[in-house]
Scaffold this active site. Structure first.
Site, mmCIF file in Angstrom:
data_model
loop_
_atom_site.group_PDB
_atom_site.id
_atom_site.type_symbol
_atom_site.label_atom_id
_atom_site.label_comp_id
_atom_site.label_asym_id
_atom_site.label_seq_id
_atom_site.Cartn_x
_atom_site.Cartn_y
_atom_site.Cartn_z
ATOM 1 N N MET A 48 -5.057 8.798 -0.809
ATOM 2 C CA MET A 48 -4.534 7.748 0.077
ATOM 3 C C MET A 48 -5.649 7.279 0.997
ATOM 4 S SD MET A 48 -2.461 9.511 3.201
ATOM 5 C CE MET A 48 -3.237 8.388 4.356
ATOM 6 N N ASN A 49 -5.558 5.979 1.380
ATOM 7 C CA ASN A 49 -6.451 5.501 2.432
ATOM 8 C C ASN A 49 -5.683 4.641 3.419
ATOM 9 O OD1 ASN A 49 -7.147 3.946 -0.188
ATOM 10 N ND2 ASN A 49 -8.121 2.597 1.252
ATOM 11 N N ASP A 50 -6.069 3.427 3.698
ATOM 12 C CA ASP A 50 -5.595 2.669 4.864
ATOM 13 C C ASP A 50 -4.068 2.658 5.050
ATOM 14 O OD1 ASP A 50 -8.158 1.930 4.158
ATOM 15 O OD2 ASP A 50 -7.691 -0.177 3.869
ATOM 16 N N GLN A 52 -2.397 2.726 1.286
ATOM 17 C CA GLN A 52 -3.161 2.583 0.052
ATOM 18 C C GLN A 52 -3.087 3.907 -0.710
ATOM 19 O OE1 GLN A 52 -5.861 -0.487 -0.519
ATOM 20 N NE2 GLN A 52 -3.744 -0.989 0.014
ATOM 21 N N ARG A 108 -11.249 -10.086 2.543
ATOM 22 C CA ARG A 108 -9.982 -9.384 2.247
ATOM 23 C C ARG A 108 -9.286 -8.926 3.534
ATOM 24 N NH1 ARG A 108 -13.921 -6.178 0.009
ATOM 25 N NH2 ARG A 108 -14.597 -4.423 1.273
ATOM 26 N N ASP A 109 -8.082 -8.369 3.353
ATOM 27 C CA ASP A 109 -7.286 -7.684 4.373
ATOM 28 C C ASP A 109 -6.667 -8.631 5.399
ATOM 29 O OD1 ASP A 109 -8.269 -5.500 3.012
ATOM 30 O OD2 ASP A 109 -9.745 -4.978 4.525
ATOM 31 N N GLU A 133 -13.655 -5.187 7.707
ATOM 32 C CA GLU A 133 -12.430 -4.893 6.963
ATOM 33 C C GLU A 133 -11.265 -4.686 7.930
ATOM 34 O OE1 GLU A 133 -13.863 -1.361 4.752
ATOM 35 O OE2 GLU A 133 -13.705 -2.597 2.958
HETATM 36 N N1 DQQ Z 1 -9.602 -0.328 1.779
HETATM 37 C C1 DQQ Z 1 -8.863 -1.274 1.001
HETATM 38 C C2 DQQ Z 1 -9.397 -2.606 1.330
HETATM 39 C C3 DQQ Z 1 -10.021 -2.377 2.658
HETATM 40 C C4 DQQ Z 1 -10.593 -1.005 2.568
HETATM 41 C C5 DQQ Z 1 -8.969 -0.936 -0.453
HETATM 42 C C6 DQQ Z 1 -10.803 -0.299 3.855
HETATM 43 O O1 DQQ Z 1 -8.422 -3.613 1.335
HETATM 44 O O2 DQQ Z 1 -10.944 -3.365 2.927
HETATM 45 O O3 DQQ Z 1 -8.374 0.308 -0.692
HETATM 46 O O4 DQQ Z 1 -10.736 1.091 3.737
#
Ligand code: DQQ
Length: 496
Positions: free
Chosen positions: A37-39, A55, A166-167, A227
């Site tokens: 997992m991330n964001d 994520q 992005r984002d 980001e």
């Molecule tokens: N993680 C996402 C992106 C973001 C980045 C991709 C930041 O959308 O820019 O997993 O950790």
């Protein structure tokens, strides 16, 4: 893997149970049931319930095949796994990942605005297009339908060369929606691009809301691209939060300032966290009016260790944001966390020397909250030794350096088998007006999350002790004496 299969076949409880014996796995920080997992994404309180999307790679513990995981909570502390919310759709704008974004209430319709990630090359994953997509839910955030008009912003602004793009992060002013998207101008710096819309489906590009300077390295580097930006009003000021990308320090910064006529003029800035684990945070306003933030806590260990563990990544604790009258951003752990407190020790006026003395008094120190107030006396450096082995062979030091007015986490001896890439993480932390230092520390398996003084600085780091007895806590003073005027330690319950 389709969202439908996830919803019907995946047993999140069993996934969590399989990882229960891993002592590096956080017990009260949010983690995915397993895998990568991330964001944090799409944070929102809906009909009283907190929803966290994140994520998530259902295929394993490394970044890839990015979905949106989903969990819900009534108290920001105890979480229930919900079915995965978004999965990549083949031959679509998000065919290679549903990247980060936000959730908004669009006239009663829960709506995601996120970046679709689509590869343009069979062989090189960096050749790709990232475009703004939307999805809606008609069943209370459980399942999501992607908009047939995706991507709703099919191209970057005409004639604009960008490092990355992005984002999206959106907010409403009256009847008008605004959005910023992270980007970077080559050789100039990170930026966020401002858009406007009446319906979330048609967006008019306005201008960059703010642009960084890639050449600047002090007091921190702000990157070549930004980001996961966010922009919001807080206590009479406006705050822009960005995470720095790439080829250098990956940290998160804020700018505080004035917003008028769709222009932002910052007059204060700082890092949200002095460590290198906290990244890509997102915040939202809850029903009580508080601004609540979670950030992704990256692992700080080798790829092989992630594969062996079967999981990677955690969320920070929920942090409540406030702004001082000068715009300084302050972060405090959400008071709801106090519900986890168990066995407790309170000590006063403990003299500290360079021979670390254990203060646990029978508690177990692997999952713990500590509030400590110190007076320096003549010590040069003082603080705590945590995740400490009985014989002292492993320890992580949380130290205040009086001369430098810096807080640091020293991981040189955190694990017997290796030293991390950045053994010492540190940053500025001026003492309060009374010359005292107050540390509010959370230890959780492999997480050290520290809040200081008036909540003006945070420092989060990951540590991976190798010994089962590396759960001690001791006080330590270097180059003189110090006094722990008051010390409270609590064992914290597991939420999993
Ligand atoms: N993680 C996402 C992106 C973001 C980045 C991709 C930041 O959308 O820019 O997993 O950790």
């Amino acid at each position: 893997m389709s969202t439908e299969r996830q919803a019907s076949e995946v047993d999140f409880t069993a996934m969590r149970a399989r990882l229960r014996g891993d002592w590096h796995r956080p017990q009260y920080h949010f983690t995915a049931p397993a895998n990568w997992m991330n964001d944090p994404n799409g944070l929102i309180q809906w009909h009283g319930v907190y929803h966290m999307f994140y994520q998530y790679n259902p295929d394993g513990p490394l970044h890839g095949n990015i979905h949106w995981g989903h969990a819900a909570s009534t108290d920001l502390v105890n979480w229930e796994d919900w079915p995965v919310a978004l999965a990549p759709t083949p031959n679509s704008p998000d065919s290679h990942g549903c990247y980060s974004g936000c959730a908004v209430d669009h006239n009663g319709i829960p709506t995601f605005i996120y970046s679709g990630n689509k590869r343009l090359s069979e062989t090189d994953p960096t050749i790709r297009e990232q475009r703004t997509c939307i999805a809606t839910s008609a069943d209370g955030l459980r399942t999501w339908t992607k908009d047939p008009g995706n991507p709703v912003i099919p191209n970057v602004p005409p004639g604009m060369a960008l490092v990355q793009y992005r984002d999206p992060s959106a907010w409403r002013e009256g009847d008008t929606w605004y959005q910023i998207t992270g980007a970077g101008f080559p050789d100039v710096g990170g930026t966020v691009l401002l858009y406007r819309s009446d319906d979330l489906r048609h967006w008019e590009y306005l201008h960059p809301l703010y642009v960084g300077d890639v050449r600047r390295t002090e007091p921190f580097w702000t990157g070549i691209m930004w980001e996961c930006p966010q922009f919001f009003a807080l206590d009479g000021t406006h705050i822009l939060i960005i995470s720095t990308w790439d080829h250098g320090p990956k940290q998160t910064a804020y700018f505080a300032g004035d917003y008028a006529g769709l222009r932002f003029t910052p007059h204060r800035e700082g890092l949200l966290d002095l460590g290198w684990s906290f990244f890509a945070p997102q915040s939202f306003r809850d029903d009580t009016g508080r601004r609540v933030m979670f950030g992704w806590l990256r692992e700080e260990r080798e790829r092989d260790a992630l594969v062996a563990a079967g999981w990677a990544g955690a969320m920070s604790l929920p942090r409540i944001l406030t702004a001082g009258s000068d715009g300084t951003l302050m972060q405090a752990p959400a008071p709801e966390l106090q519900s986890l407190r168990g066995a407790h020790v309170h000590l006063e006026d403990v003299a500290m020397t360079d021979a670390p003395g254990d203060v646990l008094d029978g508690l177990r120190g692997g999952n713990m909250e500590i509030i400590a107030e110190f007076a320096a006396d003549d010590a040069e450096r003082f603080g705590l030794s945590v995740f400490r082995a009985l014989d002292g062979s492993e320890e992580t030091r949380i130290i205040y350096d009086r001369a430098r007015q810096e807080l640091l986490v020293d991981r040189t001896r955190s694990r017997a088998d290796t030293v991390p890439e950045r053994p010492v993480v540190s940053g500025a932390c001026p003492l309060g007006a009374d010359g005292r230092l107050r540390l509010h520390i959370f230890l959780d398996g492999s997480i050290v999350e520290v809040f200081t003084n008036d909540n003006t600085a945070c420092l989060t780091a990951r540590v991976y002790p190798t010994r089962p007895d590396s759960t001690g806590v001791a006080l330590v003073a270097e180059g003189g004496r110090a006094v722990a005027q008051s010390l409270d330690l609590w064992e914290l319950a597991s939420v999993w």
